[in-house]
Design a protein around this motif. Sequence first.
Motif, PDB file in Angstrom:
ATOM      1  N   VAL A 172       0.855  -1.194   0.000  1.00 53.92           N
ATOM      2  CA  VAL A 172       0.000   0.000   0.000  1.00 53.92           C
ATOM      3  C   VAL A 172       0.886   1.238   0.000  1.00 53.92           C
ATOM      4  CG1 VAL A 172      -1.867   1.210   1.166  1.00 53.92           C
ATOM      5  CG2 VAL A 172      -1.759  -1.284   1.270  1.00 53.92           C
ATOM      6  N   LEU A 173       0.760   2.059  -1.045  1.00 52.38           N
ATOM      7  CA  LEU A 173       1.550   3.278  -1.183  1.00 52.38           C
ATOM      8  C   LEU A 173       0.683   4.508  -0.965  1.00 52.38           C
ATOM      9  CD1 LEU A 173       3.531   2.431  -4.459  1.00 52.38           C
ATOM     10  CD2 LEU A 173       4.143   1.882  -2.096  1.00 52.38           C
ATOM     11  N   VAL A 210      12.254   4.890  -1.601  1.00 51.64           N
ATOM     12  CA  VAL A 210      13.338   3.912  -1.539  1.00 51.64           C
ATOM     13  C   VAL A 210      12.956   2.718  -0.673  1.00 51.64           C
ATOM     14  CG1 VAL A 210      15.704   3.527  -0.766  1.00 51.64           C
ATOM     15  CG2 VAL A 210      15.122   5.627  -1.990  1.00 51.64           C
ATOM     16  N   GLN A 211      12.319   2.975   0.474  1.00 50.70           N
ATOM     17  CA  GLN A 211      11.926   1.886   1.349  1.00 50.70           C
ATOM     18  C   GLN A 211      10.943   0.942   0.654  1.00 50.70           C
ATOM     19  OE1 GLN A 211      13.292   1.089   3.990  1.00 50.70           O
ATOM     20  NE2 GLN A 211      11.932  -0.320   5.051  1.00 50.70           N
ATOM     21  N   ASP A 212      10.097   1.495  -0.218  1.00 48.16           N
ATOM     22  CA  ASP A 212       9.156   0.651  -0.963  1.00 48.16           C
ATOM     23  C   ASP A 212       9.900  -0.288  -1.905  1.00 48.16           C
ATOM     24  OD1 ASP A 212       6.952   1.979   0.221  1.00 48.16           O
ATOM     25  OD2 ASP A 212       7.148   3.611  -1.219  1.00 48.16           O
ATOM     26  N   ILE A 232       9.956  -9.059  -1.177  1.00 44.52           N
ATOM     27  CA  ILE A 232       8.804  -9.854  -1.623  1.00 44.52           C
ATOM     28  C   ILE A 232       9.221 -10.784  -2.749  1.00 44.52           C
ATOM     29  CG2 ILE A 232       6.550  -9.716  -2.771  1.00 44.52           C
ATOM     30  CD1 ILE A 232       6.075  -7.100  -1.230  1.00 44.52           C
ATOM     31  N   ARG A 233      10.041 -10.283  -3.664  1.00 40.74           N
ATOM     32  CA  ARG A 233      10.526 -11.121  -4.762  1.00 40.74           C
ATOM     33  C   ARG A 233      11.408 -12.251  -4.244  1.00 40.74           C
ATOM     34  NH1 ARG A 233      12.261  -6.307  -8.906  1.00 40.74           N
ATOM     35  NH2 ARG A 233      10.236  -6.000  -9.918  1.00 40.74           N
ATOM     36  N   ILE A 269       0.128  -3.903  -6.042  1.00 40.00           N
ATOM     37  CA  ILE A 269       0.441  -2.558  -5.551  1.00 40.00           C
ATOM     38  C   ILE A 269      -0.833  -1.728  -5.506  1.00 40.00           C
ATOM     39  CG2 ILE A 269       1.677  -0.412  -6.060  1.00 40.00           C
ATOM     40  CD1 ILE A 269       3.928  -2.055  -7.205  1.00 40.00           C
ATOM     41  N   LEU A 270      -1.096  -1.108  -4.362  1.00 41.04           N
ATOM     42  CA  LEU A 270      -2.290  -0.289  -4.155  1.00 41.04           C
ATOM     43  C   LEU A 270      -1.881   1.164  -3.939  1.00 41.04           C
ATOM     44  CD1 LEU A 270      -4.229  -2.651  -1.697  1.00 41.04           C
ATOM     45  CD2 LEU A 270      -4.349  -2.583  -4.200  1.00 41.04           C
ATOM     46  N   LEU A 271      -2.393   2.043  -4.786  1.00 41.98           N
ATOM     47  CA  LEU A 271      -2.132   3.483  -4.653  1.00 41.98           C
ATOM     48  C   LEU A 271      -3.244   4.080  -3.806  1.00 41.98           C
ATOM     49  CD1 LEU A 271      -1.179   4.222  -8.385  1.00 41.98           C
ATOM     50  CD2 LEU A 271       0.341   3.566  -6.504  1.00 41.98           C
TER      51      LEU A 271
END
Length: 323
Positions: free
Chosen positions: A98-99, A107-109, A116-117, A125-127
Motif C-alpha cells: 500500500v503506497l 526507496v523503502q518501498d 517480496i521477490r 500494488i495499491l495506490l
Amino acid sequence: MTLKVACVQSDIIARNPSENFKHLDELFTRIQDDRDIIILPETFTTGFPAEPELFAEDENGATMTWLRKKAKVSDEVEYFSNMRTLESVRRSDLSLLVLDVTRGLEVQDFRIITEIRKAGKGLIILLNKWDILPNKTEKSFDHIVKDILEREPLLEYVPILSISAKEGQRLHRVIQEIRTVYENCHRVIGRERLAEVFSNLMQQNPHPSRQSRAVVLKRACQVMVEPPVISIETRTPELVDESYKRFLMKRFFEEFQLMGAPLRLNFDQKLILRKDEDLEQFTLSSNSVSAGVDSNSGLGRKNHTRNRHPSLRQQERRSNKRF
C-alpha cells in the motif's frame, strides 16, 4: 573488508527542500542497495540561503526525518518495524504493498518489493489516498503508473490499483485481484504448452553468441509452483545474457498470463523434467484453487511441506540460489 561508497552530486533548488527531497528520492533509486555510505552535497536541501534562520532545523526536523527513512537501519523502532514487515511477507501467500499516492514510490518501498521477490510471493500494488490526490485528471493514473514503470520496469507485470481506504473506492477490485494473483502463483502451465511456446521463441529470437561462443537454449520445463519456476537447459548457463533473461521473462508473463506471480527462471546444464501430475500434486498439498483443484478439499498449510513430491522439495532449495 571493502567499504562501498556512493557520491551524489545533483542540482539544488534554492530554498525548496520538498523539491530537493523529491529529486534525491529519484536519484536514490539508481543507487545499488549494497552501498555502505552515501555522501550528499553540503546543504543539499536548501542551498546557501541568505537568511539561514528560516531553514534551521533541530534533530527531529524534516531533513533528519528524511535521512532516517533512507537509512537501512536508523533506530530501534524502524529496525523492528522492518523486521515485522519482512516476517509478514514470509508468512503471507501474497503481498499487498500500500503506497501513499501523494508521495509516490520511495526507496523503502523498493526494498520491500525486493524482499517480496526474494520470498517468492505474489504482489499487488495499491495506490492509496486517491481521493485526495491534488490536481487529479483522467490521465493521472496513467502518468503515475508510467513513472513507476520507468523506475522499475519489472513492475509491468504487477497489478496496480488506485484506491481510497477511507472512501472505499475500488476495494472490491482488490479482492478480485487477490484471487487472480493467488491462482497465478499456483498455476501449472502445462508441459506441452510450455514446450511449444519455448520452441517458437527459440526459432524467432534465439540467444545471440557471446564471447565467440554459441549460447544454445535447448528446452524448458516448469519445475515448481508457488513460486512458479521454469528451468531452461543450456550447456553454458554462465553466458546467458541478463537482457535475454528479461526478454524471456516478459514473453512468459504475456504467454501464460502470470500477472502478479513471482516467476523465476533457472538455467541448468542438465534439465530435470517434471510431469504436470507432479506439479498438480504440489498444488494440492498447498491448498491451491487453480489447475482444477477443489478449494474445499480441506488440505491445509500444515500438510504443505510434508506432502510435497520429494524431487520438488529438492528443486525448491535449489531455486533460492537462482535468478
